[in-house]
Design a protein around this motif. Structure first.
Motif, PDB file in Angstrom:
ATOM      1  N   SER A   8      -4.260  11.657  -5.787  1.00  0.00           N
ATOM      2  CA  SER A   8      -3.251  11.007  -4.950  1.00  0.00           C
ATOM      3  C   SER A   8      -1.841  11.424  -5.363  1.00  0.00           C
ATOM      4  N   ILE A   9      -1.603  11.535  -6.667  1.00  0.00           N
ATOM      5  CA  ILE A   9      -0.294  11.985  -7.140  1.00  0.00           C
ATOM      6  C   ILE A   9      -0.064  13.440  -6.742  1.00  0.00           C
ATOM      7  N   VAL A  12       0.840  13.715  -2.993  1.00  0.00           N
ATOM      8  CA  VAL A  12       2.223  13.324  -2.698  1.00  0.00           C
ATOM      9  C   VAL A  12       3.196  14.405  -3.162  1.00  0.00           C
ATOM     10  N   LEU A  13       3.004  14.915  -4.371  1.00  0.00           N
ATOM     11  CA  LEU A  13       3.895  15.958  -4.886  1.00  0.00           C
ATOM     12  C   LEU A  13       3.746  17.261  -4.106  1.00  0.00           C
ATOM     13  N   GLY A  16       5.238  16.744  -0.612  1.00  0.00           N
ATOM     14  CA  GLY A  16       6.694  16.667  -0.772  1.00  0.00           C
ATOM     15  C   GLY A  16       7.319  18.028  -1.023  1.00  0.00           C
ATOM     16  N   LEU A  55       4.109  10.466   7.566  1.00  0.00           N
ATOM     17  CA  LEU A  55       4.387   9.189   6.908  1.00  0.00           C
ATOM     18  C   LEU A  55       3.755   8.017   7.649  1.00  0.00           C
ATOM     19  N   THR A  58       0.105   7.911   6.915  1.00  0.00           N
ATOM     20  CA  THR A  58      -0.137   7.400   5.571  1.00  0.00           C
ATOM     21  C   THR A  58      -0.006   5.880   5.533  1.00  0.00           C
ATOM     22  N   GLU A  62      -3.047   3.154   4.759  1.00  0.00           N
ATOM     23  CA  GLU A  62      -2.945   2.147   3.702  1.00  0.00           C
ATOM     24  C   GLU A  62      -3.112   0.741   4.260  1.00  0.00           C
TER      25      GLU A  62
END
Length: 66
Positions: A8-9, A12-13, A16, A55, A58, A62
């Motif tokens: 998940s990290i 996102v990175l 991004g 976004l 996402t 969630e």
């Protein structure tokens, strides 16, 4: 750190970083084509809609817990 947290990290990175790279490409395209202020705004608006779609997706995922 378990694999799910790492993924998940990384997502996102990675996303991004790709968004930042696409913003640089769009800026360079606008500069090289002499798009002017309005053309640059249109180009970044199109990129912004794509980012906004990602976004929103996402947030909905969630919210629904998927």
């Amino acid at each position: 750190m378990d694999i799910e947290k790492f993924e998940s990290i990384s997502l996102v990175l990675g996303i991004g970083g790709l968004i930042a790279f696409m913003a640089f490409i769009v800026w360079d395209l606008a500069k090289q084509s002499n798009a002017g202020k309005f053309g640059t705004i249109v180009l970044f608006g199109a990129l912004g809609l794509g980012v906004l779609g990602f976004l929103i997706k996402t947030v909905i995922m969630e919210y629904l817990g998927l």
